[in-house]
Design a protein around this motif. Structure first.
Motif, short mmCIF file in Angstrom:
data_model
loop_
_atom_site.label_atom_id
_atom_site.label_comp_id
_atom_site.label_asym_id
_atom_site.label_seq_id
_atom_site.Cartn_x
_atom_site.Cartn_y
_atom_site.Cartn_z
N TYR A 110 0.63 -0.79 -0.10
CA TYR A 110 -0.37 0.22 -0.01
C TYR A 110 1.35 0.96 0.16
N CYS A 111 2.15 1.41 0.83
CA CYS A 111 3.26 2.03 0.80
C CYS A 111 3.62 1.89 -0.97
N THR A 114 0.77 3.93 -3.04
CA THR A 114 0.34 5.39 -3.09
C THR A 114 1.70 6.76 -3.27
N SER A 117 1.07 6.61 -6.90
CA SER A 117 0.50 7.66 -7.65
C SER A 117 1.02 9.12 -7.57
N TYR A 118 2.12 9.55 -6.21
CA TYR A 118 2.54 10.97 -6.33
C TYR A 118 4.01 11.18 -7.42
N CYS A 209 -4.88 8.13 3.27
CA CYS A 209 -3.68 7.39 1.86
C CYS A 209 -4.18 7.71 0.69
N ILE A 213 -4.06 9.56 -2.49
CA ILE A 213 -4.48 8.87 -4.20
C ILE A 213 -5.68 9.05 -4.88
N VAL A 247 -5.49 0.58 -6.69
CA VAL A 247 -5.76 0.72 -5.70
C VAL A 247 -7.45 0.72 -5.23
#
Length: 319
Positions: A110-111, A114, A117-118, A209, A213, A247
């Motif tokens: 999940y990190c 995230t 997405s950044y 988060c 996203i 996601v």
């Protein structure tokens, strides 16, 4: 009633009652597992071997593929072994290890999602800063932080969960050691409330988060729709939409698994939901990411052609 000192093993959910159905489930799970291994293995190899894919986006995709391999390898092999050998047992230590590795891979994945997405947000909305924010050292640091956060998150939950006293039963209504099911066996209310609080805090972080996203993608889509080039818009959407689909599937199923009201809870529903968040993403992620990504598809075809040519050109020896 058994207590925590007498429990040496847990009983997992039996996927079928008859021997024929057990064997059928074994072959189905084996096919799913091999498909996940093949898909994620091909993506990992393609990204590692092709220099054109040595970019931040594909570096994080490589991390995602490795985490997916770890995630599905934590749950399915034991389920397949139980179906093949007609058993439901998993040792206390084995259950603790399964919880630890599953939470580790989930947390780190999940990190990574995230961060991805950044990465897309900076690449599309702030391209002049992309080289600075996503240099080689920065990418390695972000990936290491994601894996490290997964370890810490998993240690916190695993240590707290398996320090509780279990006196209600040793039967888990799940085909793997799911933490929500283990908590139902606790007979210590303070320990139960403490771990439940940690779970809800974790879900808040997951939701936070997810909001980040979504915000990133709102900005991305606004920027993409302003692009004058149709080819540029198509390329941007082809890299962003798959990630958003991955996601959304992961977050929606995890949130539903832990927040669904007891009135709609049933063993069959729990099985379907857990299957959706623990098995489906590792299988579908390679398809989702490669389906609309021309660079990745080209790299995979080159890789497959190279393997085919090597196998055809292997010399044969006669005696």
């Amino acid at each position: 009633m058994p207590n925590s000192s007498s429990i040496s093993q847990f009983l997992l959910l039996a996927l079928a009652d008859t021997r024929q159905l057990q064997l059928l489930h074994f072959w189905l799970l084996l096919g799913i597992y091999l498909a996940a291994l093949l898909g994620n293995g091909l993506i990992s190899t393609a990204v590692a071997c092709h220099h054109r894919l040595h970019t931040p986006m594909y570096f994080f995709l490589l991390n995602l593929a490795l985490l997916d391999l770890g995630c599905i390898s934590t749950t399915l092999p034991k389920a397949m072994a139980n179906a093949l050998w007609d058993t439901r047992h998993i040792s206390y230590a084995g259950c603790a290890a399964q919880v630890f590795f599953l939470l580790f891979f989930f947390g780190a994945e999940y990190c990574i999602l995230t961060i991805m997405s950044y990465d897309r947000y900076v690449a599309i909305c702030k391209p002049l800063h992309y080289g600075t924010l996503f240099g080689g050292r920065a990418c390695a640091s972000m990936a290491a932080a994601a894996w490290g956060a997964g370890v810490l998150y998993s240690l916190l939950h695993t240590a707290n969960t398996f320090s509780m006293s279990f006196c209600l039963s040793n039967v888990l209504e799940q085909f793997f050691c799911e933490m929500a099911q283990i908590l139902k066996l606790s007979c210590s209310e303070p320990d139960y409330l403490r771990e439940t609080g940690i779970i809800y805090f974790s879900l808040c972080l997951i939701f936070g988060c997810f909001v980040f996203i979504l915000f990133s993608y709102v900005q991305i889509f606004r920027a993409v729709l302003r692009m004058p080039s149709e080819q540029g818009r198509h390329k941007a959407f082809s890299t962003c939409l798959p990630h958003l689909a991955v996601v959304s599937l992961f977050v929606s199923t995890v949130m539903f698994a832990y927040l669904k009201p007891p009135s709609i809870s049933s063993p069959s529903l729990q099985l379907v939901v857990s299957f959706l968040y623990s098995v489906v993403p590792p299988v579908m992620n390679p398809l989702i990411y490669s389906m609309r990504n021309k660079e990745l598809k080209d790299a995979l075809w080159k890789l497959l052609n190279k393997w085919v040519l090597k196998s055809v050109s292997c010399p044969t020896f006669s005696i």
